[in-house]
Design an enzyme around this catalytic site. Structure first.
Site, PDB file in Angstrom:
ATOM      1  N   CYS B 110      54.102  -3.052 -28.391  1.00 31.17           N
ATOM      2  CA  CYS B 110      54.796  -4.246 -27.901  1.00 31.17           C
ATOM      3  C   CYS B 110      55.987  -3.728 -27.121  1.00 31.17           C
ATOM      4  CB  CYS B 110      55.245  -5.131 -29.067  1.00 31.17           C
ATOM      5  SG  CYS B 110      56.333  -6.468 -28.545  1.00 31.17           S
ATOM      6  N   CYS B 113      59.283  -6.027 -27.597  1.00 34.05           N
ATOM      7  CA  CYS B 113      60.007  -6.034 -28.878  1.00 34.05           C
ATOM      8  C   CYS B 113      59.241  -5.194 -29.890  1.00 34.05           C
ATOM      9  CB  CYS B 113      60.303  -7.440 -29.372  1.00 34.05           C
ATOM     10  SG  CYS B 113      58.872  -8.498 -29.565  1.00 34.05           S
ATOM     11  N   SER B 114      58.599  -5.814 -30.863  1.00 32.91           N
ATOM     12  CA  SER B 114      57.984  -5.028 -31.936  1.00 32.91           C
ATOM     13  C   SER B 114      56.816  -5.770 -32.581  1.00 32.91           C
ATOM     14  CB  SER B 114      59.026  -4.710 -32.997  1.00 32.91           C
ATOM     15  OG  SER B 114      59.651  -5.916 -33.430  1.00 32.91           O
ATOM     16  N   CYS B 115      56.072  -6.582 -31.808  1.00 34.11           N
ATOM     17  CA  CYS B 115      54.992  -7.389 -32.372  1.00 34.11           C
ATOM     18  C   CYS B 115      53.935  -6.499 -33.021  1.00 34.11           C
ATOM     19  CB  CYS B 115      54.356  -8.245 -31.276  1.00 34.11           C
ATOM     20  SG  CYS B 115      55.524  -9.409 -30.588  1.00 34.11           S
TER      21      CYS B 115
END
Lengths: 224, 205
Positions: B110, B113-115
């Site tokens: 991602c 962000c950090s999905c």
């Protein structure tokens, strides 16, 4: 146009340092508390997931870069709490806490499992998709929120203006560009679009490698 | 045109600078205002520290390796197939499984962000959330794989899935050689977290 979080393709970050498979889930106790405070505060229902993502993205580039992961979460949360009137600046600075009318919405321990297990799906009813699998599409350029300067969007800068192929359709989903800014959900068809690495990078690592992005219909136009 | 800023973008600067103290200050303030229940925080942490993690995903992969019909259903509709196994919830409401083959190796990131598919893999490791991974893996996946000690055969193409929406991806790694006689439980032991992100391969027996 972009903000500091939009870093896909950037040079200069050095090597990736893998963590051991059996390492702790939370490296520090405060990491765990930060995650839990964020989820519990979110359960008050005063902002959407899209809004909270944008709160992290719009930290100043200087803060975003120097903060570790959960420090970004804490800074974004503090800003959201004040912006939504949940806490005051005086309280944040250590002043005496006032009672809150939102306390009736507090997430109790016995509801945690249910809330985490039920999630918050973004699938909605909406218009029929305009593009079929296999369709060639071109992404918006420049990347950016069409309504709000510097606003939230899910089109990464590196994929702006690129031509790719629709490979998956996911139905209609909440449009983050609208929802992050309180404009309602405005659901749109969502697609997975695959790009050839050579169409994204000036020196692709290997011919034939690919990158996909999940993109909403308003980011796309037909390409022939 | 609406604005995207307000008067106090640096409200967070009112908190103590030390990160652990910042978290403590926010937790204390919200608790004293009656907005969070410290016992609920303990419950959230317990869930992701001990209950929801990559062993969930490993079960799904082992089942896919063992049962071709299950694998077909998983690749067609991972959300409902995983929900039937009890794997559903926050940050995993819409799942897609992608299969590694001799022709194609899949990697998930991602960049924005950090999905990550929490119900299947838990909370992402530090490197997944790092600038270096987010910045580089879309542009030079093979160099990033080398950081993990992985080198792919020349004939295997790489497809990097940048999870930019609420769709969360699970990589089904290639089944290792020499595992013909193993049952699902033994197979699941070979499935690593990194192999389900695409930055590693499954272990061999």
């Amino acid at each position: 146009m972009s903000r500091v979080h939009d870093m896909g393709g950037r040079y200069g970050d050095g090597r990736v340092k893998p963590d051991p498979e059996d390492g702790p889930v939370f490296e520090r106790d405060w990491h765990a508390r930060a995650l839990a405070v964020t989820l519990a505060a979110g359960a008050l229902g005063q902002w959407s997931l899209d809004t909270s993502r944008h709160a992290r993205e719009r930290l100043s580039p200087k803060d975003y870069t120097r903060f570790s992961y959960y420090e970004k979460w804490m800074a974004g949360l503090a800003n959201l709490l004040v912006a939504n009137g949940v806490v005051s600046r005086d309280e944040l600075a250590g002043g005496p806490p006032e009672p809150s009318p939102l306390s009736a919405r507090r997430l109790p321990a016995d509801r945690v499992a249910g809330v985490l297990a039920s999630g918050g799906p973004s699938l909605r009813e909406g218009p029929e998709p305009r593009f079929q699998p296999g369709a060639r599409v071109r992404t918006r350029k420049p990347a950016g929120n069409a309504q709000v300067p510097g606003g939230h969007t899910r089109l990464p800068g590196y994929a702006a203006g690129a031509v790719g192929t629709v490979i998956l359709r996911h139905g209609c989903h909440v449009l983050p560009d609208a929802n992050a800014h309180g404009f309602g959900e405005q659901p749109e068809p969502l697609y997975t679009v695959v790009f050839d690495a050579a169409d994204l990078w000036s020196q692709p690592e290997r011919a034939g490698d690919e990158v996909t992005c999940d993109l909403w219909e308003s980011y796309l136009e037909p390409a022939s | 045109m609406p604005h995207d800023h307000h008067d106090h973008d640096d409200d967070h600067a009112l908190l103590p600078p030390d990160p652990a103290l910042r978290v403590k200050a926010l937790e204390t303030l919200l608790t004293r205002k009656g907005l969070i229940d410290p016992a609920a925080l303990d419950e959230i942490i317990e869930t992701y520290a001990h209950k929801v993690g990559p062993r969930n995903g490993a079960q799904v992969v082992a089942k896919a390796w063992s049962d071709p019909a299950f694998k077909e259903r998983l690749l067609d509709d991972a959300t409902s197939v995983c929900a039937d196994l009890g794997f559903y919830g926050r940050q995993g409401e819409h799942l897609v499984a992608v299969e590694n083959t001799a022709e194609q190796h899949n990697i998930v990131v991602c960049t924005l962000c950090s999905c990550y598919p929490w119900p299947l893999l838990g909370i992402p490791p530090g490197w997944y959330k790092s600038d270096a991974y987010r910045a580089r893996v879309v542009r030079e996946p093979r160099a990033v794989l080398a950081d993990f000690g992985v080198q792919l055969p020349d004939g295997q193409a790489v497809r990097v899935w940048d999870s930019t929406a609420e769709i969360r991806y699970l990589v089904v790694p290639q089944r290792p050689e020499g595992t013909d006689g193993l049952d699902e439980a033994a197979l699941a032991d070979l499935v690593t977290r990194d192999s389900m992100i695409g930055c590693g391969l499954a272990n061999t027996p």
